[in-house]
Design a protein around this motif. Structure first.
Motif, PDB file in Angstrom:
ATOM      1  N   ALA A  42       0.835  -1.209   0.000  1.00 40.02           N
ATOM      2  CA  ALA A  42       0.000   0.000   0.000  1.00 40.02           C
ATOM      3  C   ALA A  42       0.868   1.257   0.000  1.00 40.02           C
ATOM      4  N   THR A  43       1.962   1.214   0.781  1.00 43.33           N
ATOM      5  CA  THR A  43       2.884   2.359   0.819  1.00 43.33           C
ATOM      6  C   THR A  43       3.519   2.581  -0.549  1.00 43.33           C
ATOM      7  N   MET A  44       3.951   1.497  -1.189  1.00 44.45           N
ATOM      8  CA  MET A  44       4.589   1.628  -2.505  1.00 44.45           C
ATOM      9  C   MET A  44       3.609   2.148  -3.550  1.00 44.45           C
ATOM     10  N   ILE A  45       2.373   1.670  -3.507  1.00 40.64           N
ATOM     11  CA  ILE A  45       1.350   2.169  -4.441  1.00 40.64           C
ATOM     12  C   ILE A  45       1.085   3.653  -4.172  1.00 40.64           C
ATOM     13  N   GLY A  46       1.021   4.018  -2.885  1.00 38.06           N
ATOM     14  CA  GLY A  46       0.831   5.422  -2.529  1.00 38.06           C
ATOM     15  C   GLY A  46       1.961   6.302  -3.056  1.00 38.06           C
ATOM     16  N   LEU A  47       3.191   5.807  -2.947  1.00 38.14           N
ATOM     17  CA  LEU A  47       4.339   6.559  -3.474  1.00 38.14           C
ATOM     18  C   LEU A  47       4.269   6.675  -4.997  1.00 38.14           C
ATOM     19  N   GLY A  48       3.790   5.618  -5.644  1.00 38.69           N
ATOM     20  CA  GLY A  48       3.631   5.665  -7.100  1.00 38.69           C
ATOM     21  C   GLY A  48       2.598   6.695  -7.517  1.00 38.69           C
ATOM     22  N   VAL A  49       1.463   6.731  -6.797  1.00 42.08           N
ATOM     23  CA  VAL A  49       0.419   7.721  -7.100  1.00 42.08           C
ATOM     24  C   VAL A  49       0.947   9.128  -6.861  1.00 42.08           C
ATOM     25  N   TRP A  50       1.709   9.315  -5.765  1.00 43.16           N
ATOM     26  CA  TRP A  50       2.294  10.623  -5.461  1.00 43.16           C
ATOM     27  C   TRP A  50       3.234  11.069  -6.579  1.00 43.16           C
ATOM     28  N   GLN A  51       4.025  10.131  -7.106  1.00 43.88           N
ATOM     29  CA  GLN A  51       4.934  10.473  -8.202  1.00 43.88           C
ATOM     30  C   GLN A  51       4.161  10.836  -9.472  1.00 43.88           C
ATOM     31  N   LEU A  52       3.019  10.197  -9.704  1.00 44.99           N
ATOM     32  CA  LEU A  52       2.180  10.582 -10.848  1.00 44.99           C
ATOM     33  C   LEU A  52       1.674  12.016 -10.681  1.00 44.99           C
ATOM     34  N   GLN A  53       1.280  12.356  -9.449  1.00 52.80           N
ATOM     35  CA  GLN A  53       0.842  13.732  -9.186  1.00 52.80           C
ATOM     36  C   GLN A  53       1.995  14.712  -9.376  1.00 52.80           C
ATOM     37  N   ARG A  54       3.190  14.314  -8.936  1.00 57.61           N
ATOM     38  CA  ARG A  54       4.386  15.157  -9.118  1.00 57.61           C
ATOM     39  C   ARG A  54       4.698  15.318 -10.609  1.00 57.61           C
ATOM     40  N   ALA A  55       4.467  14.277 -11.386  1.00 52.43           N
ATOM     41  CA  ALA A  55       4.722  14.352 -12.832  1.00 52.43           C
ATOM     42  C   ALA A  55       3.803  15.388 -13.472  1.00 52.43           C
ATOM     43  N   ASP A  56       2.518  15.384 -13.079  1.00 53.88           N
ATOM     44  CA  ASP A  56       1.583  16.399 -13.597  1.00 53.88           C
ATOM     45  C   ASP A  56       2.029  17.799 -13.210  1.00 53.88           C
ATOM     46  N   TRP A  57       2.449  17.953 -11.937  1.00 58.07           N
ATOM     47  CA  TRP A  57       2.925  19.251 -11.454  1.00 58.07           C
ATOM     48  C   TRP A  57       4.153  19.712 -12.234  1.00 58.07           C
ATOM     49  N   LYS A  58       5.104  18.776 -12.458  1.00 57.62           N
ATOM     50  CA  LYS A  58       6.335  19.134 -13.167  1.00 57.62           C
ATOM     51  C   LYS A  58       6.041  19.497 -14.613  1.00 57.62           C
ATOM     52  N   ASN A  59       5.119  18.789 -15.261  1.00 56.87           N
ATOM     53  CA  ASN A  59       4.761  19.115 -16.643  1.00 56.87           C
ATOM     54  C   ASN A  59       4.150  20.507 -16.744  1.00 56.87           C
ATOM     55  N   ASP A  60       3.295  20.857 -15.767  1.00 55.64           N
ATOM     56  CA  ASP A  60       2.722  22.211 -15.742  1.00 55.64           C
ATOM     57  C   ASP A  60       3.810  23.253 -15.525  1.00 55.64           C
ATOM     58  N   LEU A  61       4.762  22.947 -14.630  1.00 56.88           N
ATOM     59  CA  LEU A  61       5.866  23.864 -14.347  1.00 56.88           C
ATOM     60  C   LEU A  61       6.739  24.063 -15.578  1.00 56.88           C
TER      61      LEU A  61
END
Length: 196
Positions: free
Chosen positions: A17-36
């Protein structure tokens, strides 16, 4: 038949569950970085801004045009860099005094050369583009070199790390591998108990 190992199962499922949560967080970071990065790409068409007197990474005006009045060169540092033609060599960064001794001053990439020796430039007005700097948050890359140096390669968004998607995939793979190993171990445990 042996029962399901409760503690082991809880630990494995919590880790997955922790690893999946980290994966989802990285997907959110990817969206943020693309916008940046899209904001950075659009920065070159924006009006010039004042060079930050106290640079902070949050909201730094990367890739915006700016001007620095280098009142005095306090020191130099040479870092590996490329010129406008893509040749490898040294980018010469001047630590400039910009006011009456207050504030951190400014870091100015005065230009490029094949030698790491310090240039003889004493300062002056420099127009350029604000770029990330690993030691001082921001630096100004001169649009026109000074002191007989060649023009440095212009800052590019291609140099901004954007590996969040790869990290997300990595975390999801770790979660999948952990589940596979757990189920294989569970199957071996059950199979061993059945034979006994």
């Amino acid at each position: 038949m042996k029962s399901l190992p409760i503690i082991g199962t809880v630990i494995v499922l919590a880790a997955v569950a922790t690893m999946i949560g980290l994966g989802v967080w990285q997907l959110q970071r990817a969206d943020w970085k693309n916008d940046l990065l899209a904001t950075y790409e659009a920065a070159s068409d924006q009006p010039a801004v004042s060079y930050p007197t106290v640079p902070v990474s949050e909201g730094a005006p990367y890739f915006r045009k700016s001007t620095v009045n280098c009142l005095e060169v306090l020191g130099w540092r040479a870092v590996s860099g490329r010129n406008a033609n893509g040749q490898s060599g040294w980018a010469h960064i001047a630590h400039c005094k910009t006011s009456g001794g207050e504030g951190p001053g400014a870091q100015v990439v005065a230009g490029w050369s094949r030698s790491s020796d310090d240039p003889t430039w004493q300062g002056g007005f420099v127009n350029g583009i604000i770029a990330p700097d690993s030691q001082n948050v921001v630096r100004l890359v001169a649009s026109e070199p000074v002191a007989g140096l060649q023009k440095s390669q212009e800052p590019s968004t291609d140099d901004v790390p954007n590996n969040h998607m790869a990290y997300a995939v990595q975390w999801f793979l770790f979660a999948g591998i952990a589940l596979i190993i757990f189920f294989l171990a569970l199957r071996a445990r059950i199979g061993g108990a059945t034979k006994a």
